[in-house]
Design a protein around this motif. Sequence first.
Motif, PDB file in Angstrom:
ATOM      1  N   PHE A  29      -4.715  16.629  -6.696  1.00  0.00           N
ATOM      2  CA  PHE A  29      -4.044  17.350  -7.767  1.00  0.00           C
ATOM      3  C   PHE A  29      -3.203  16.387  -8.595  1.00  0.00           C
ATOM      4  CE2 PHE A  29      -2.161  20.800  -9.987  1.00  0.00           C
ATOM      5  CZ  PHE A  29      -0.803  20.543 -10.092  1.00  0.00           C
ATOM      6  N   SER A  30      -2.418  15.550  -7.912  1.00  0.00           N
ATOM      7  CA  SER A  30      -1.609  14.548  -8.611  1.00  0.00           C
ATOM      8  C   SER A  30      -1.228  13.435  -7.640  1.00  0.00           C
ATOM      9  CB  SER A  30      -0.352  15.174  -9.213  1.00  0.00           C
ATOM     10  OG  SER A  30       0.527  15.609  -8.191  1.00  0.00           O
ATOM     11  N   ILE A  31      -0.910  12.278  -8.202  1.00  0.00           N
ATOM     12  CA  ILE A  31      -0.466  11.148  -7.394  1.00  0.00           C
ATOM     13  C   ILE A  31       0.908  10.712  -7.859  1.00  0.00           C
ATOM     14  CG2 ILE A  31      -0.954   8.811  -6.605  1.00  0.00           C
ATOM     15  CD1 ILE A  31      -3.887   9.304  -7.109  1.00  0.00           C
ATOM     16  N   ASN A  32       1.813  10.595  -6.943  1.00  0.00           N
ATOM     17  CA  ASN A  32       3.170  10.154  -7.275  1.00  0.00           C
ATOM     18  C   ASN A  32       3.254   8.635  -7.128  1.00  0.00           C
ATOM     19  OD1 ASN A  32       4.215  12.874  -7.806  1.00  0.00           O
ATOM     20  ND2 ASN A  32       3.820  13.176  -5.623  1.00  0.00           N
ATOM     21  N   ASP A  33       4.054   8.150  -6.205  1.00  0.00           N
ATOM     22  CA  ASP A  33       4.173   6.706  -6.039  1.00  0.00           C
ATOM     23  C   ASP A  33       2.912   6.115  -5.410  1.00  0.00           C
ATOM     24  OD1 ASP A  33       7.720   6.550  -5.121  1.00  0.00           O
ATOM     25  OD2 ASP A  33       6.686   7.118  -6.969  1.00  0.00           O
ATOM     26  N   MET A  34       2.580   4.909  -5.844  1.00  0.00           N
ATOM     27  CA  MET A  34       1.502   4.132  -5.230  1.00  0.00           C
ATOM     28  C   MET A  34       2.062   2.758  -4.894  1.00  0.00           C
ATOM     29  SD  MET A  34      -1.769   5.155  -7.625  1.00  0.00           S
ATOM     30  CE  MET A  34      -3.003   4.964  -6.341  1.00  0.00           C
ATOM     31  N   GLY A  35       1.503   2.142  -3.869  1.00  0.00           N
ATOM     32  CA  GLY A  35       2.049   0.850  -3.489  1.00  0.00           C
ATOM     33  C   GLY A  35       1.084   0.034  -2.660  1.00  0.00           C
ATOM     34  N   TRP A  36       1.438  -1.232  -2.528  1.00  0.00           N
ATOM     35  CA  TRP A  36       0.693  -2.161  -1.673  1.00  0.00           C
ATOM     36  C   TRP A  36       1.628  -2.667  -0.581  1.00  0.00           C
ATOM     37  CZ3 TRP A  36      -4.418  -3.113  -1.779  1.00  0.00           C
ATOM     38  CH2 TRP A  36      -5.130  -2.719  -2.919  1.00  0.00           C
ATOM     39  N   TYR A  37       1.120  -2.659   0.629  1.00  0.00           N
ATOM     40  CA  TYR A  37       1.832  -3.169   1.790  1.00  0.00           C
ATOM     41  C   TYR A  37       0.988  -4.270   2.412  1.00  0.00           C
ATOM     42  CZ  TYR A  37       4.849   0.967   1.613  1.00  0.00           C
ATOM     43  OH  TYR A  37       5.744   1.927   1.232  1.00  0.00           O
ATOM     44  N   ALA A  40       1.082  -9.254   8.377  1.00  0.00           N
ATOM     45  CA  ALA A  40       0.590 -10.524   8.904  1.00  0.00           C
ATOM     46  C   ALA A  40       0.569 -10.437  10.431  1.00  0.00           C
ATOM     47  CB  ALA A  40       1.484 -11.665   8.439  1.00  0.00           C
ATOM     48  N   PRO A  41      -0.247 -11.264  11.084  1.00  0.00           N
ATOM     49  CA  PRO A  41      -0.311 -11.233  12.551  1.00  0.00           C
ATOM     50  C   PRO A  41       1.066 -11.432  13.174  1.00  0.00           C
ATOM     51  CG  PRO A  41      -2.095 -12.540  11.666  1.00  0.00           C
ATOM     52  CD  PRO A  41      -1.200 -12.220  10.505  1.00  0.00           C
ATOM     53  N   GLY A  42       1.411 -10.552  14.095  1.00  0.00           N
ATOM     54  CA  GLY A  42       2.677 -10.668  14.798  1.00  0.00           C
ATOM     55  C   GLY A  42       3.893 -10.218  14.015  1.00  0.00           C
ATOM     56  N   LYS A  43       3.669  -9.672  12.823  1.00  0.00           N
ATOM     57  CA  LYS A  43       4.793  -9.230  11.995  1.00  0.00           C
ATOM     58  C   LYS A  43       4.670  -7.753  11.665  1.00  0.00           C
ATOM     59  CE  LYS A  43       5.795 -13.669   9.804  1.00  0.00           C
ATOM     60  NZ  LYS A  43       6.031 -14.372   8.515  1.00  0.00           N
ATOM     61  N   GLN A  44       5.779  -7.168  11.260  1.00  0.00           N
ATOM     62  CA  GLN A  44       5.768  -5.770  10.856  1.00  0.00           C
ATOM     63  C   GLN A  44       5.189  -5.626   9.453  1.00  0.00           C
ATOM     64  OE1 GLN A  44       9.826  -4.310  11.294  1.00  0.00           O
ATOM     65  NE2 GLN A  44       9.339  -3.508  13.324  1.00  0.00           N
ATOM     66  N   ARG A  45       4.651  -4.450   9.189  1.00  0.00           N
ATOM     67  CA  ARG A  45       4.145  -4.182   7.848  1.00  0.00           C
ATOM     68  C   ARG A  45       5.319  -4.145   6.876  1.00  0.00           C
ATOM     69  NH1 ARG A  45       0.135   0.687   7.477  1.00  0.00           N
ATOM     70  NH2 ARG A  45       2.001   1.857   8.127  1.00  0.00           N
ATOM     71  N   GLU A  46       5.105  -4.725   5.704  1.00  0.00           N
ATOM     72  CA  GLU A  46       6.171  -4.773   4.712  1.00  0.00           C
ATOM     73  C   GLU A  46       5.638  -4.328   3.353  1.00  0.00           C
ATOM     74  OE1 GLU A  46       7.632  -8.693   3.875  1.00  0.00           O
ATOM     75  OE2 GLU A  46       5.637  -9.553   3.606  1.00  0.00           O
ATOM     76  N   LEU A  47       6.546  -3.764   2.565  1.00  0.00           N
ATOM     77  CA  LEU A  47       6.203  -3.380   1.203  1.00  0.00           C
ATOM     78  C   LEU A  47       6.083  -4.631   0.344  1.00  0.00           C
ATOM     79  CD1 LEU A  47       5.885  -1.222  -1.070  1.00  0.00           C
ATOM     80  CD2 LEU A  47       8.374  -1.376  -1.348  1.00  0.00           C
ATOM     81  N   VAL A  48       4.988  -4.722  -0.395  1.00  0.00           N
ATOM     82  CA  VAL A  48       4.794  -5.819  -1.326  1.00  0.00           C
ATOM     83  C   VAL A  48       5.226  -5.396  -2.731  1.00  0.00           C
ATOM     84  CG1 VAL A  48       3.100  -7.348  -2.391  1.00  0.00           C
ATOM     85  CG2 VAL A  48       2.881  -6.729   0.029  1.00  0.00           C
ATOM     86  N   ALA A  49       4.715  -4.257  -3.170  1.00  0.00           N
ATOM     87  CA  ALA A  49       5.035  -3.767  -4.505  1.00  0.00           C
ATOM     88  C   ALA A  49       4.721  -2.285  -4.577  1.00  0.00           C
ATOM     89  CB  ALA A  49       4.236  -4.513  -5.572  1.00  0.00           C
ATOM     90  N   SER A  50       5.472  -1.579  -5.408  1.00  0.00           N
ATOM     91  CA  SER A  50       5.214  -0.160  -5.607  1.00  0.00           C
ATOM     92  C   SER A  50       5.361   0.176  -7.079  1.00  0.00           C
ATOM     93  CB  SER A  50       6.155   0.692  -4.760  1.00  0.00           C
ATOM     94  OG  SER A  50       7.505   0.504  -5.172  1.00  0.00           O
ATOM     95  N   THR A  57       8.286  -0.207 -11.563  1.00  0.00           N
ATOM     96  CA  THR A  57       7.785  -1.052 -10.488  1.00  0.00           C
ATOM     97  C   THR A  57       8.911  -1.601  -9.614  1.00  0.00           C
ATOM     98  OG1 THR A  57       7.828  -2.986 -11.945  1.00  0.00           O
ATOM     99  CG2 THR A  57       5.763  -1.743 -11.798  1.00  0.00           C
ATOM    100  N   ASN A  58       8.527  -1.973  -8.402  1.00  0.00           N
ATOM    101  CA  ASN A  58       9.455  -2.566  -7.449  1.00  0.00           C
ATOM    102  C   ASN A  58       8.679  -3.612  -6.662  1.00  0.00           C
ATOM    103  OD1 ASN A  58      11.895  -2.748  -5.818  1.00  0.00           O
ATOM    104  ND2 ASN A  58      10.716  -1.766  -4.208  1.00  0.00           N
TER     105      ASN A  58
END
Length: 124
Positions: A29-37, A40-50, A57-58
Motif C-alpha cells: 500500500f505504501s512504503i515509509n522509511d527505507m534503509g541499508w544495513y 561484518a563477520p563477528g560484528k553486530q548489524r549496523e545502519l549504513v544509511a536511511s 537521509t541519514n
Amino acid sequence: QVQLVESGGGLVQAGGSLRLSCAASGSIFSINDMGWYRQAPGKQRELVASITKGGNTNYADSVKGRFTISRDNAKNMVDLQMNSLKPEDTAVYSCNAELTYYIGTATLQRRGYWGQGTQVTVSS
C-alpha cells in the motif's frame, strides 16, 4: 506477500565503487522509511544509511561523504551508491523497508521487511 530483492554486490578493490539496488514487490500500500544495513563477520548489524518517503537521509559517520542513498517511490526501490570503498566496508548488506501492505483485499498491516542480503567485499 511482500518481497525485497537486492542486487549489485560483489568484489571490488579499495577505492572502487559499487551500486546496490533493492526492489520491493507484492501487495504494498505504501512504503515509509527505507534503509541499508550491514553486518561484518563477528560484528553486530549496523545502519549504513536511511531515507524517508520525503527524501530525508541519514548516514553512519563511517560512510558520510562516500555513500549516497536514494529511492524511487514510484518503483518502490532504494539504491545505495558506494564510492571510495575501503576494506572495512566489507560486509553483507541488507535493505529494510517499513511498509504497509494488504492482507486480503481490505485489511492493511504495517511492519518492517528485510531483503536476503548481498555480499560486498573490498580488497586492499
